[in-house]
Design an enzyme around this catalytic site. Structure first.
Site, PDB file in Angstrom:
ATOM      1  N   GLU A 171     -14.057 -25.790  81.011  1.00  0.00           N
ATOM      2  CA  GLU A 171     -15.165 -26.600  80.334  1.00  0.00           C
ATOM      3  C   GLU A 171     -16.567 -26.096  80.839  1.00  0.00           C
ATOM      4  O   GLU A 171     -16.752 -26.225  82.033  1.00  0.00           O
ATOM      5  CB  GLU A 171     -14.755 -28.148  80.512  1.00  0.00           C
ATOM      6  CG  GLU A 171     -15.929 -29.063  79.990  1.00  0.00           C
ATOM      7  CD  GLU A 171     -15.630 -30.377  80.287  1.00  0.00           C
ATOM      8  OE1 GLU A 171     -15.147 -31.111  79.427  1.00  0.00           O
ATOM      9  OE2 GLU A 171     -16.055 -30.871  81.364  1.00  0.00           O
ATOM     10  N   ARG A 217      13.532 -51.530  61.023  1.00  0.00           N
ATOM     11  CA  ARG A 217      12.380 -51.697  61.645  1.00  0.00           C
ATOM     12  C   ARG A 217      12.251 -50.389  62.669  1.00  0.00           C
ATOM     13  O   ARG A 217      10.911 -49.794  62.622  1.00  0.00           O
ATOM     14  CB  ARG A 217      12.248 -52.866  62.576  1.00  0.00           C
ATOM     15  CG  ARG A 217      10.988 -53.069  63.496  1.00  0.00           C
ATOM     16  CD  ARG A 217       9.704 -52.746  62.600  1.00  0.00           C
ATOM     17  NE  ARG A 217       9.583 -53.026  61.250  1.00  0.00           N
ATOM     18  CZ  ARG A 217       8.943 -52.874  60.214  1.00  0.00           C
ATOM     19  NH1 ARG A 217       8.439 -51.468  60.356  1.00  0.00           N
ATOM     20  NH2 ARG A 217       8.803 -53.356  59.050  1.00  0.00           N
ATOM     21  N   LYS A 231     -12.038 -28.793  84.281  1.00  0.00           N
ATOM     22  CA  LYS A 231     -13.244 -29.572  84.150  1.00  0.00           C
ATOM     23  C   LYS A 231     -14.224 -29.588  85.107  1.00  0.00           C
ATOM     24  O   LYS A 231     -14.129 -29.175  86.128  1.00  0.00           O
ATOM     25  CB  LYS A 231     -12.945 -30.974  83.451  1.00  0.00           C
ATOM     26  CG  LYS A 231     -11.927 -30.674  82.232  1.00  0.00           C
ATOM     27  CD  LYS A 231     -11.845 -32.305  81.495  1.00  0.00           C
ATOM     28  CE  LYS A 231     -11.183 -32.027  79.923  1.00  0.00           C
ATOM     29  NZ  LYS A 231     -11.305 -33.245  79.504  1.00  0.00           N
ATOM     30  N   ASP A 255     -18.806 -28.115  76.028  1.00  0.00           N
ATOM     31  CA  ASP A 255     -18.914 -30.036  76.021  1.00  0.00           C
ATOM     32  C   ASP A 255     -20.062 -30.360  75.665  1.00  0.00           C
ATOM     33  O   ASP A 255     -21.362 -30.363  76.275  1.00  0.00           O
ATOM     34  CB  ASP A 255     -18.414 -30.235  77.391  1.00  0.00           C
ATOM     35  CG  ASP A 255     -18.311 -31.730  77.630  1.00  0.00           C
ATOM     36  OD1 ASP A 255     -17.982 -32.431  76.628  1.00  0.00           O
ATOM     37  OD2 ASP A 255     -18.835 -32.266  78.600  1.00  0.00           O
ATOM     38  N   LYS A 270      -4.493 -37.470  74.387  1.00  0.00           N
ATOM     39  CA  LYS A 270      -4.581 -38.901  73.851  1.00  0.00           C
ATOM     40  C   LYS A 270      -3.530 -39.464  72.852  1.00  0.00           C
ATOM     41  O   LYS A 270      -3.904 -39.515  72.018  1.00  0.00           O
ATOM     42  CB  LYS A 270      -5.952 -39.137  73.348  1.00  0.00           C
ATOM     43  CG  LYS A 270      -6.996 -38.817  74.340  1.00  0.00           C
ATOM     44  CD  LYS A 270      -8.260 -38.904  73.951  1.00  0.00           C
ATOM     45  CE  LYS A 270      -9.425 -38.398  75.051  1.00  0.00           C
ATOM     46  NZ  LYS A 270     -10.751 -38.636  74.617  1.00  0.00           N
TER      47      LYS A 270
END
Length: 282
Positions: free
Chosen positions: A199, A103, A170, A220, A138
């Protein structure tokens, strides 16, 4: 930023696998103890669907940590495209180790191959353009480097690894610093030599970032027309990265504006594991 390679990951792979085995086996695999310790077996692992493979080193580490007597024989390598029912690798060794490691080994392989497969799909969508598709932060906690390596196996590229190896300034950073120019100046002072990306949300802000000497400028959610104008205005003075609200239907059109990069969180966060199966024979 440079792409990760397996040479960068040896310690990370060992640590990933130690945690996975501790999580799964804990104080011992009580079911595997039903099998005599001297019993030997062999097994084969197949894919039930088309995929791009990634994670071979993690599989190797699982069985090596469990029992160095287990032999893993690969028929594919990272980055290979495979078809349904294709054998990926075979195993031979103590039956307990093969079953105890199944597994954890397949979890790594199915997840990382899922990332590589998705990345190859997106890379194919922009084939023939000069754009590079970038991952983001992410990622699954604890598997960032593994997933970012998988991104490269699928033909896409790595953005910064974390908050330490490059600046990404940002809207909130800009507001807190008092403006784009001040934020970039502070970045150059704090960590000279680190890439500085900022950004922007308009062509006016783009010009401010250019004037302040940003290395990379993230556009953006600009319109396609504004992206094309940004490419013309920038004229190679900085790299341009498109980001925000990008999907399969818009990807190619954005790539054709002439931007250098497109960043996509979906490459690592919206991943479907590849369907794998292990067949054991005594």
């Amino acid at each position: 930023m440079p792409n990760l390679t397996l040479a960068d990951l040896s310690a990370e792979i060992e640590a990933n696998v130690r945690r996975a085995l501790a999580e799964d086996i804990g104080s011992g695999d009580i079911t595997a103890q039903l099998i005599p310790s001297e019993r030997l077996a062999h097994a084969s692992v197949i894919t039930r669907e088309a995929a791009v493979i990634c994670g071979t080193a993690w599989v190797d580490a699982v069985f090596h940590q469990l029992d160095p007597r287990v032999a893993v024989h690969w028929q594919v390598q990272d980055g290979d495209r495979v078809q349904p029912n294709q054998v990926l690798f075979t195993l031979e060794g103590p039956a307990r180790a093969l079953l105890s490691g199944e597994r954890s080994a397949l979890n790594f392989l199915q997840t990382l191959s899922g990332v590589a497969t998705k990345c190859r799909h997106y890379a194919d969508l922009v084939s023939g353009t000069r754009v590079k598709l970038l991952d983001t932060r992410k990622t699954l906690p604890g598997l960032r480097l593994a997933q970012k390596y998988a991104v490269t196996c699928g033909g896409c590229h790595n953005h910064r690894i974390g908050l330490y190896d490059a600046f990404l300034i940002k809207e909130n950073h800009i507001a807190a610093c008092g403006g784009i120019a001040q934020a970039i100046a502070n970045a150059r002072r704090i960590a000279p030599g680190k890439p500085v990306e900022v950004e922007v949300e308009s062509l006016e802000e783009l010009q401010e970032a250019l004037d302040a000497g940003a290395d990379i400028i993230m556009l953006d959610e600009l319109s396609l027309d504004d992206m094309r104008r940004a490419v013309t205005l920038t004229a190679g003075r900085a790299k341009l990265e498109a980001s925000g609200g990008i999907n399969e239907s818009t990807l190619r059109t954005i790539a054709e504006t002439g931007v250098d990069y497109i960043s996509l969180g979906t490459l690592t966060k919206d991943v479907k594991a590849v369907d794998l199966s292990m067949r054991l024979a005594l």
